[in-house]
Scaffold this motif. Structure first.
Motif, short mmCIF file in Angstrom:
data_model
loop_
_atom_site.label_atom_id
_atom_site.label_comp_id
_atom_site.label_asym_id
_atom_site.label_seq_id
_atom_site.Cartn_x
_atom_site.Cartn_y
_atom_site.Cartn_z
N SER A 44 8.26 1.64 7.44
CA SER A 44 7.00 2.66 7.46
C SER A 44 6.53 3.01 9.42
O SER A 44 6.14 4.01 9.60
N GLN A 88 1.72 3.21 2.63
CA GLN A 88 1.85 2.44 2.19
C GLN A 88 0.52 1.35 1.82
O GLN A 88 0.46 0.69 0.89
N ASP A 173 5.74 6.28 0.89
CA ASP A 173 6.50 5.08 2.28
C ASP A 173 5.68 3.81 0.91
O ASP A 173 4.25 3.72 0.58
N GLU A 174 6.85 3.41 -0.26
CA GLU A 174 6.26 2.63 -1.24
C GLU A 174 4.87 2.85 -2.01
O GLU A 174 4.46 1.99 -2.62
MG LIG Z 1 6.30 -0.76 5.16
#
Ligand SMILES: [Mg+2]
Ligand SMILES: Nc1ncnc2c1ncn2[C@@H]1O[C@H](COP(=O)(O)OP(=O)(O)OP(=O)(O)O)[C@@H](O)[C@H]1O
Lengths: 252, 343
Positions: A44, A88, A173-174
């Motif tokens: 991240s 995220q 991100d995720e």
């Molecule tokens: Mg992360």
């Protein structure tokens, strides 16, 4: 193929603590890259630094995005240039409606390209079209940005925004974490529908599952601020079955 | 009733009111002197400086009464004037008071506004202040509410040099309700103060205060709010909140809540915050290509909104929202068809 982004020996720290310790990564148009890595390895941080978050200090290295020095650009300039970060943890903005938020964003992008602002009707049409990609109810548009959205709805909203802004490089991100099976399919289909030979995607994920839907060309493993392994999509399967220890041992 | 367009002849030939809101009657007060006679159902008594507006028992005035009070270069001396609004029992009215300066003279204005709301009467009151930086204006409200009456009051300070609003509310009749909302926008070296005193003198009354301030540059704002609950005023509900958003390290927002409660069966709360722009929200917006200034503006507008949201005239709400936006963009709000700065 054209290099969209070239990251060379990138170092970054926060509060004096070095998190990224020399990242090298090049992404070409048309490619899908996956970044995996244990919690806290800096995934991240890398995305935030690329998107221009100000509390990170870049202490070394360079990033070239479409021929420009990315590190000198403000977050909004990076967006205008075609970079997109799917967060995220998407931020809630109470009091700013989704529609106002995205309309402002789309029109600022248009302004940069010397295009007139969209009329309300034109915006609505575009919005409905893009909401359909992630199977989101138009009712979401009148609500505060991400306010009261479930985890999965927030992630769909990220992909909706990506669809609206049509970036050259999207870093997700995720985007898969917290999604149920159907939502995962919807989000992954959304990403695939937006894929063109001109753009590229970096997906950050912990799970092979997402990569069944969004098939990566290249998989990287990030550990303690460095990419310790780069390989084909089979690397994700190997991580899934064997964990990270063998890679860490190999690199140390 | 007709809608008036003002082109006051002698004193200020430049002044013309913008297109009025729908279903609005406009009244014009120049340097404290009311320019109109009675209008329809509403009786207006002119005084030397000031006026009394009276709504008879049981009368419901459907139109919005917009009273535009301006200071003009025709009289630049300090001025005191008083106005009075009387609503008899079971009547209702909607008032929009606009306060402006038509020139950049050093005006000093002391204005006393008394408001008397009779039993079961309902008053929607919106005050909009938009004055020049050289204007000093003290507006003092003395408001009394009789049993089961309702006051919804929004006071919006868009611009002004040194503005002090004193709002004294006496809840004198059982079951009355006062909903007070304030928004103040201050930049440069402006000073804006709001002093609110709410007295719950009898049981079963509700009061609610929400004051929000947006400060920039070296602006200074003060909020002091007192809630007094008398000994016998049981079943009182009284709430107060003051929130300030600062986007400069040099601006100062003072806030001072004060509760004085002598009854035991009451629900009271107060809260005050002074905060700066939310960096995470700014970054999120900027990462979508919303420039810093627009992101800041969106955040400020979102912050301001709650203080206006209860205005129940959608057209007025919309117009005030636009004026707030223009103001936050750094324009001294005025519309296209008018050289002055009127709502
Ligand atoms: Mg992360
Ligand atoms: N403000 C901060 N001060 C100090 N350390 C920080 C700060 N922010 C992040 N870190 C540290 O930086 C490291 C990298 O965090 P990052 O969020 O980039 O990891 P990640 O790879 O995305 O992890 P995850 O898989 O859990 O999302 C972590 O050890 C984290 O604690």
């Amino acid at each position: 193929m054209e290099n969209l982004i070239e990251i060379k020996d990138l170092h970054a720290s926060i509060n004096g603590k070095e998190i990224l310790k020399g990242i090298n990564l090049t992404v070409k148009a048309g490619e899908v890259h996956a970044i995996m890595g244990p919690n806290g390895s800096g995934k991240s941080t890398l995305s935030a630094v690329l998107a221009g978050k100000e509390n990170y200090e870049v202490t070394g290295g360079s990033v070239t995005f479409l021929g420009r020095n990315l590190l000198e650009m403000s977050p909004e300039e990076r967006s205008w240039a075609g970079l997109f970060l799917g967060f995220q943890y998407p931020i809630e903005i109470p009091g700013v409606t989704n529609v106002n938020f995205m309309k402002t964003a789309v029109n600022e992008h248009r302004k940069q390209n010397n295009l007139p602002a969209l009329t309300a009707a034109e915006y609505l049409k575009l919005m409905r079209e893009k909401l359909a990609i992630v199977e989101m109810d138009p009712a979401f548009s009148s609500r505060g940005v991400n306010v009261g959205f479930s985890g999965g709805e927030k992630k769909r909203n990220e992909i909706f925004q990506m669809a609206m802004l049509n970036p050259r490089l999207a870093i997700l991100d995720e985007t898969d974490s917290g999604l149920d099976v159907d939502a995962l399919r919807i989000v992954a289909n959304g990403v695939n529908k937006l894929k063109t030979p001109q753009n590229a995607t970096i997906v950050i994920t912990h799970y092979q599952r997402l990569l069944d839907y969004i098939v990566p060309d290249i998989v990287h493993v990030l550990y303690k601020g460095r990419i310790i392994k780069t390989s084909g999509k089979e690397l994700a399967l190997e991580v899934e079955s064997r964990g990270y220890d063998w890679l860490i041992n190999e690199s140390e | 009733m007709t809608n008036y367009i003002y082109t006051p002849d002698n004193n200020n030939p430049g002044f013309r009111c913008r297109v009025p809101l729908n279903n609005t009657v406009q009244l014009f007060v120049a340097d404290g002197i009311m320019q109109q006679e009675n209008i329809g159902e509403i009786s207006i008594q002119q005084q030397e400086r000031g006026y009394t507006l009276h709504v008879e028992k049981g009368k419901n005035i459907p139109e919005l009464l917009q009273i535009i009070s301006v200071r003009t270069s025709a009289n630049t001396r300090p001025l005191d004037f008083s106005s009075r609004f009387e609503l008899e029992s079971c009547s209702s009215a909607k008032l929009l008071l606009c306060s402006h300066t038509l020139s950049e003279d050093n005006f000093a204005t002391n204005e006393n506004i008394s408001v008397e709301i009779g039993e079961n009467a309902v008053l929607d009151l919106v005050m909009m202040q938009n004055e020049h930086n050289n204007s000093i204006h003290n507006a003092k409200f003395d408001i009394s509410l009789a049993a089961n009456s309702l006051l919804r009051f929004h006071i919006v300070t868009l611009h002004g040099g040194e503005i002090t609003n004193t709002i004294n509310v006496n809840l004198n009749g059982k079951g009355c309700e006062c909903d007070l909302n304030g928004l103040y926008l201050a930049n440069g070296k402006q000073h804006i103060s709001n002093k609110v005193n709410i007295s719950h003198n009898v049981p079963e009354c509700h009061s609610n205060q929400l004051f929000k301030g947006i400060l920039e540059d070296e602006a200074i704002t003060k909020f002091s709010g007192t809630i007094l609950v008398a000994k016998d005023a049981q079943k009182t509900e009284a709430y107060q909140a003051n929130n300030n958003l600062l986007s400069s390290d040099f601006a100062k927002a003072y806030t001072q809540p004060h509760l004085e409660i002598y009854a035991d069966d009451v629900k009271c709360s107060h809260g005050a915050t002074v905060g700066s722009l939310n960096e995470d929200e700014l970054f999120y917006m900027r990462s979508r290509g919303i420039s810093y200034n627009e992101a800041k503006l969106l955040q400020q507008q979102a912050f301001a909104y709650a203080a206006l949201a209860k205005i129940n005239n959608p057209e007025l709400l919309d117009r005030l929202g636009n004026l707030v936006e223009k103001r936050l963009r750094g324009e001294f709000s005025h519309c296209q068809n008018c050289s002055t700065h009127c709502c």
